[in-house]
Design a protein around this motif. Structure first.
Motif, PDB file in Angstrom:
ATOM      1  N   THR A 173      37.887  42.247  36.997  1.00  0.00           N
ATOM      2  CA  THR A 173      37.871  41.199  35.978  1.00  0.00           C
ATOM      3  C   THR A 173      39.203  41.120  35.260  1.00  0.00           C
ATOM      4  O   THR A 173      39.655  40.027  34.910  1.00  0.00           O
ATOM      5  N   CYS A 174      39.829  42.273  35.036  1.00  0.00           N
ATOM      6  CA  CYS A 174      41.112  42.311  34.323  1.00  0.00           C
ATOM      7  C   CYS A 174      42.207  42.800  35.258  1.00  0.00           C
ATOM      8  O   CYS A 174      42.079  43.872  35.860  1.00  0.00           O
ATOM      9  N   PRO A 175      43.312  42.046  35.408  1.00  0.00           N
ATOM     10  CA  PRO A 175      44.382  42.483  36.311  1.00  0.00           C
ATOM     11  C   PRO A 175      45.200  43.647  35.765  1.00  0.00           C
ATOM     12  O   PRO A 175      45.927  44.291  36.512  1.00  0.00           O
ATOM     13  N   TRP A 176      45.091  43.922  34.461  1.00  0.00           N
ATOM     14  CA  TRP A 176      45.822  45.032  33.861  1.00  0.00           C
ATOM     15  C   TRP A 176      44.972  46.295  33.895  1.00  0.00           C
ATOM     16  O   TRP A 176      43.735  46.235  33.810  1.00  0.00           O
ATOM     17  N   PRO A 177      45.581  47.498  34.004  1.00  0.00           N
ATOM     18  CA  PRO A 177      44.814  48.749  33.969  1.00  0.00           C
ATOM     19  C   PRO A 177      44.140  48.948  32.622  1.00  0.00           C
ATOM     20  O   PRO A 177      44.505  48.321  31.624  1.00  0.00           O
ATOM     21  N   ALA A 178      43.157  49.838  32.569  1.00  0.00           N
ATOM     22  CA  ALA A 178      42.326  49.998  31.378  1.00  0.00           C
ATOM     23  C   ALA A 178      43.093  50.461  30.153  1.00  0.00           C
ATOM     24  O   ALA A 178      42.654  50.234  29.021  1.00  0.00           O
ATOM     25  N   ASP A 179      44.241  51.113  30.339  1.00  0.00           N
ATOM     26  CA  ASP A 179      45.004  51.590  29.186  1.00  0.00           C
ATOM     27  C   ASP A 179      45.992  50.550  28.654  1.00  0.00           C
ATOM     28  O   ASP A 179      46.746  50.820  27.724  1.00  0.00           O
ATOM     29  N   HIS A 180      45.983  49.336  29.238  1.00  0.00           N
ATOM     30  CA  HIS A 180      46.872  48.265  28.763  1.00  0.00           C
ATOM     31  C   HIS A 180      46.174  47.523  27.615  1.00  0.00           C
ATOM     32  O   HIS A 180      44.956  47.322  27.636  1.00  0.00           O
ATOM     33  N   PRO A 181      46.937  47.097  26.586  1.00  0.00           N
ATOM     34  CA  PRO A 181      46.319  46.371  25.457  1.00  0.00           C
ATOM     35  C   PRO A 181      45.527  45.131  25.883  1.00  0.00           C
ATOM     36  O   PRO A 181      44.526  44.789  25.257  1.00  0.00           O
ATOM     37  N   LYS A 182      45.965  44.455  26.950  1.00  0.00           N
ATOM     38  CA  LYS A 182      45.251  43.256  27.392  1.00  0.00           C
ATOM     39  C   LYS A 182      43.856  43.582  27.936  1.00  0.00           C
ATOM     40  O   LYS A 182      42.967  42.743  27.900  1.00  0.00           O
ATOM     41  N   ALA A 183      43.684  44.809  28.441  1.00  0.00           N
ATOM     42  CA  ALA A 183      42.404  45.171  29.042  1.00  0.00           C
ATOM     43  C   ALA A 183      41.284  45.134  28.005  1.00  0.00           C
ATOM     44  O   ALA A 183      40.214  44.583  28.248  1.00  0.00           O
ATOM     45  N   ASP A 184      41.522  45.729  26.850  1.00  0.00           N
ATOM     46  CA  ASP A 184      40.480  45.728  25.826  1.00  0.00           C
ATOM     47  C   ASP A 184      40.213  44.321  25.313  1.00  0.00           C
ATOM     48  O   ASP A 184      39.086  43.975  24.957  1.00  0.00           O
ATOM     49  N   GLU A 185      41.269  43.470  25.290  1.00  0.00           N
ATOM     50  CA  GLU A 185      41.090  42.070  24.905  1.00  0.00           C
ATOM     51  C   GLU A 185      40.149  41.371  25.882  1.00  0.00           C
ATOM     52  O   GLU A 185      39.258  40.614  25.473  1.00  0.00           O
ATOM     53  N   TYR A 186      40.319  41.644  27.177  1.00  0.00           N
ATOM     54  CA  TYR A 186      39.453  41.050  28.191  1.00  0.00           C
ATOM     55  C   TYR A 186      38.023  41.564  28.064  1.00  0.00           C
ATOM     56  O   TYR A 186      37.063  40.794  27.941  1.00  0.00           O
ATOM     57  N   TYR A 187      37.883  42.895  28.134  1.00  0.00           N
ATOM     58  CA  TYR A 187      36.556  43.490  28.222  1.00  0.00           C
ATOM     59  C   TYR A 187      35.745  43.322  26.938  1.00  0.00           C
ATOM     60  O   TYR A 187      34.514  43.308  26.981  1.00  0.00           O
ATOM     61  N   SER A 188      36.428  43.187  25.797  1.00  0.00           N
ATOM     62  CA  SER A 188      35.725  43.059  24.518  1.00  0.00           C
ATOM     63  C   SER A 188      35.371  41.618  24.183  1.00  0.00           C
ATOM     64  O   SER A 188      34.679  41.380  23.186  1.00  0.00           O
ATOM     65  N   ASP A 189      35.845  40.664  24.978  1.00  0.00           N
ATOM     66  CA  ASP A 189      35.562  39.260  24.685  1.00  0.00           C
ATOM     67  C   ASP A 189      34.052  39.040  24.705  1.00  0.00           C
ATOM     68  O   ASP A 189      33.393  39.313  25.718  1.00  0.00           O
ATOM     69  N   PRO A 190      33.476  38.574  23.588  1.00  0.00           N
ATOM     70  CA  PRO A 190      32.016  38.417  23.542  1.00  0.00           C
ATOM     71  C   PRO A 190      31.474  37.402  24.540  1.00  0.00           C
ATOM     72  O   PRO A 190      30.281  37.421  24.857  1.00  0.00           O
ATOM     73  N   ARG A 191      32.336  36.506  25.043  1.00  0.00           N
ATOM     74  CA  ARG A 191      31.876  35.512  26.006  1.00  0.00           C
ATOM     75  C   ARG A 191      31.642  36.104  27.386  1.00  0.00           C
ATOM     76  O   ARG A 191      31.061  35.465  28.261  1.00  0.00           O
ATOM     77  N   ASP A 240      32.392  50.533  23.769  1.00  0.00           N
ATOM     78  CA  ASP A 240      31.073  49.913  23.607  1.00  0.00           C
ATOM     79  C   ASP A 240      30.760  48.947  24.742  1.00  0.00           C
ATOM     80  O   ASP A 240      29.588  48.736  25.083  1.00  0.00           O
ATOM     81  N   HIS A 241      31.811  48.346  25.315  1.00  0.00           N
ATOM     82  CA  HIS A 241      31.575  47.345  26.358  1.00  0.00           C
ATOM     83  C   HIS A 241      31.296  47.950  27.731  1.00  0.00           C
ATOM     84  O   HIS A 241      31.105  47.217  28.707  1.00  0.00           O
ATOM     85  N   TRP A 242      31.270  49.274  27.850  1.00  0.00           N
ATOM     86  CA  TRP A 242      31.026  49.918  29.146  1.00  0.00           C
ATOM     87  C   TRP A 242      29.697  49.464  29.758  1.00  0.00           C
ATOM     88  O   TRP A 242      29.542  49.386  30.974  1.00  0.00           O
ATOM     89  N   LYS A 243      28.727  49.139  28.905  1.00  0.00           N
ATOM     90  CA  LYS A 243      27.423  48.694  29.417  1.00  0.00           C
ATOM     91  C   LYS A 243      27.520  47.397  30.206  1.00  0.00           C
ATOM     92  O   LYS A 243      26.603  47.047  30.955  1.00  0.00           O
ATOM     93  N   LYS A 244      28.643  46.664  30.077  1.00  0.00           N
ATOM     94  CA  LYS A 244      28.831  45.423  30.838  1.00  0.00           C
ATOM     95  C   LYS A 244      29.522  45.661  32.180  1.00  0.00           C
ATOM     96  O   LYS A 244      29.675  44.737  32.979  1.00  0.00           O
ATOM     97  N   ALA A 245      29.942  46.916  32.442  1.00  0.00           N
ATOM     98  CA  ALA A 245      30.748  47.205  33.636  1.00  0.00           C
ATOM     99  C   ALA A 245      29.883  47.299  34.896  1.00  0.00           C
ATOM    100  O   ALA A 245      28.733  47.725  34.856  1.00  0.00           O
TER     101      ALA A 245
END
Length: 649
Positions: free
Chosen positions: A347-365, A398-403
């Protein structure tokens, strides 16, 4: 929508579309009643548009083909929750020709804000958008944006053109009844519009010039008189240039006065489409209740847009597609196909430790996200522990449940199933609660699990357990045997999920997203999921058309697939200079179906799931894969009943 005026004045036999079930292709004008044809040159500035142009409204589930026949124009009445998009179509068909160069004539499309009695607004160009319906393989499908609040389009002799009008209601929009108008006016193609119809480039140029004037005049307090005079002269020059631009040509006469009659003249000549939207208190959840994961091919993006894998331009292109698709309440994932049906999904092209990753995974949509099992982009610092590092970071969130992990598409042989088990075991070494998703429509062909193919299909969960938690099955397997659902679900254990998917199958008349199917057939994909009790949905590709090396190249569907399969949107460059993707009718109907699920979920929370299924059937919206409404009226009946029964509780 008020559909009382949708009965056809001219009846004609429906002709099947490309994939079957189309409702208006191939009709002729034979037997239609038109007013006396005007003779001689027609000046649209002197004739009411209603005398030379038919305008009427159609629901969002209608496929308005080029030979769609006129109906009476009725006011449009829509219902929407907050955080919902509701749409309607406006059809236009010339009665006579007033243009030249092969066109029937040019019409101007204007709109205004929708306003409630308390003064709240749905702003045109922001909440209210208009797109022209363009044909793909002769079938209405692509939705090309128009400039607002005013735009011009050409009409062609003997052809119907449709406009797709969408209204987005924000989560904080005050409830109430909002009303506004669209004005359709026949104009001269070789004359400037009597209302300002500026393109985006012209708007930006005008904005810059006015902003420069402001910047020249604001810091004058500490300047000398000579400097102030120079600034005034410069600002005056800029303002004069802006006022003399073509944008304001219709405001200027020989003596510089504004013709106060222009606005009234337009209003008197125009065809007015009245829009009314009731916004009610219910708010659709920010995170969709049903995860609908849709694939985007990263290689298609690389080839078509000429971006190198892993480059800054590549990340920007993927980011644009991801954010654009989120508006459709789906959970996009990118995919890259490997050997056989092995697939790298992320879903996210950046690795999990990149700031953009949390922006992607935390998006409520985002309702669900795919985690890559190996690096998306080869990099020297990924190391052999990439998967462990990725999982360790994500499972602390918290968003791990969506993985979920999607490793293989439609395994067919023992070797494929063995590969899934091997990859899944590696994942479980680092996260015992990880979810692996497997799509399938049969058991391993080289080692039958049961005497019949369907029995072997039912045994797949036992064969894969515990290496899969999300069993995603093809709707094609069921055929019209909806009763087989209970056999599938009976094979699952606690904490295992049942998702479904469509692709090449099922075919007409079953619900799917092939080009040319009925609009209700597209929307019924989600109705079917609700009735069958699926907890998620997967679609393999939204941009999987044939390879091309330039953005503006014609979109060609892949050989061997039903037209439209794997393609839910088009590159914007195919239709204009815009780089924003162009949605299909089918993508909009996917959104409508997901919104229907939220309505049904609300109803079920008040009256029970069985009652929500009864409502689907009682209103005639959806009964079975071959028994669902072909008309829009039952859809409005179902939504209206939910509105009336739930708003007062």
């Amino acid at each position: 929508m008020d559909t009382s005026g949708n009965s056809q004045e001219v009846m004609g036999p429906p002709v099947e579309g490309v994939a079957g079930g189309g409702t208006s292709y191939g009709w002729s004008d034979a037997g239609s009643h038109l007013p006396n044809v005007m003779k001689g040159d027609i000046d649209p500035l002197e004739v009411p548009s209603s005398e030379i142009l038919n305008v009427w409204c159609m629901p969002s589930t209608s496929n308005v083909g080029s030979q769609e026949m006129p109906r009476h124009l009725e006011p449009v009445n829509l219902l929407a929750a907050r955080n919902e998009r509701e749409s309607v179509q406006v059809a236009l068909r010339p009665k006579v020709t007033w243009g030249g160069c092969g066109i029937a004539g040019t019409v101007q499309v204007q709109g205004n804000n929708l306003i409630s009695a308390s003064g709240d607004r749905l702003v045109i160009g922001q909440s209210l958008k208009i797109r022209r319906v363009a044909s793909i393989l002769g079938v209405p499908d692509a939705l090309v944006p128009l400039d607002l609040p005013c735009s011009q389009i050409n009409l062609f002799p003997g052809e119907t053109t449709a406009l797709w009008v969408s209204i987005d209601v924000s989560s904080d929009q005050p409830p109430g009844i909002y009303e506004g108008q669209l004005y359709i006016t026949a104009v001269k193609a070789d004359a400037p519009s009597r209302a300002p119809c500026m393109g985006k480039a012209e708007k930006h140029q005008l904005f810059r010039e006015l902003r420069d004037c402001l910047e020249l005049m604001e810091p004058v307090d500490q300047n000398s008189m000579d400097e102030v005079v120079d600034r005034v002269k410069s600002a005056t020059s800029n303002l004069r240039r802006a006022l003399l631009s073509p944008s304001f040509s219709e405001c200027l006469s020989d003596n510089g006065a504004v013709d106060s009659m222009d606005e009234d003249a337009i209003s008197n000549r125009s065809i007015c489409v009245k829009l009314s939207l009731t916004v009610w208190d219910f708010v659709l959840p920010a995170t969709p209740s049903l995860p609908a994961v849709i694939g985007i091919s990263d290689t298609v993006i690389e080839d078509r847009f000429g971006v190198e894998h892993g480059s800054n331009e590549w990340f920007e292109a993927l980011d644009q597609h991801f954010k654009w698709l989120l508006q459709y309440k789906i959970s996009p994932y990118f995919c890259r196909w490997g050997d056989g049906m092995r697939v790298l999904t992320y879903t996210c092209p950046w690795p999990a430790d990149h700031p953009k990753a949390d922006e992607y995974y935390s998006d409520p949509r985002l309702a669900a996200y795919a985690v890559p099992i190996r690096p998306v982009v080869s990099c020297v610092d990924a190391g052999p522990n990439f998967l462990q590092k990725e999982i360790d970071i994500l499972k602390a969130k918290d968003h791990w449940k969506k993985a979920y992990f999607y490793l293989w598409d439609e395994p067919l042989q023992v070797e494929h199933f063995t590969s899934i088990r091997k990859m899944a075991s590696e994942i479980y070494n680092f996260a015992s609660d990880a979810r692996v998703l497997t799509t399938y429509y049969c058991g391993p062909g080289d080692a039958p699990l049961a005497p019949t193919s369907f029995e072997a299909f039912l045994k797949v969960p036992k064969y894969l357990r515990p290496h899969t938690q999300i069993y995603c099955t093809s709707e094609w397997v069921l055929g019209n045997r909806e009763d087989l659902v209970k056999d599938i679900v009976a094979e699952l254990e606690k904490d295992e999920e049942w998702w479904t998917y469509v692709c090449m199958g099922p075919s007409d008349p079953h619900p799917n997203w092939h080009l040319g199917m009925r609009g209700t057939q597209h929307r019924a994909v989600m109705w079917r999921i609700w009735k069958e009790g699926g907890t998620g949905f997967l679609y393999w590709g939204a941009n999987c058309y044939e390879k091309a090396s330039v953005p503006s190249a014609e979109v060609r569907f892949r050989r061997g697939l039903p037209p439209g399969d794997g393609v839910l949107y088009y590159p914007g460059e195919v239709f204009s200079s815009s780089k924003e993707p162009v949605a299909s009718l089918r993508l909009e109907r996917l959104l409508s179906g997901l919104q229907d699920i939220e309505y049904l979920r609300l109803y079920a929370s008040r009256y029970g799931r069985d009652e929500s299924i009864s409502l689907l059937e009682r209103t005639g919206v959806y009964v079975a894969p071959e028994r669902y409404t072909y008309e829009h009226v039952p859809v409005d009946m179902m939504r209206g009943e939910i509105y009336n029964k739930c708003r007062s509780l």
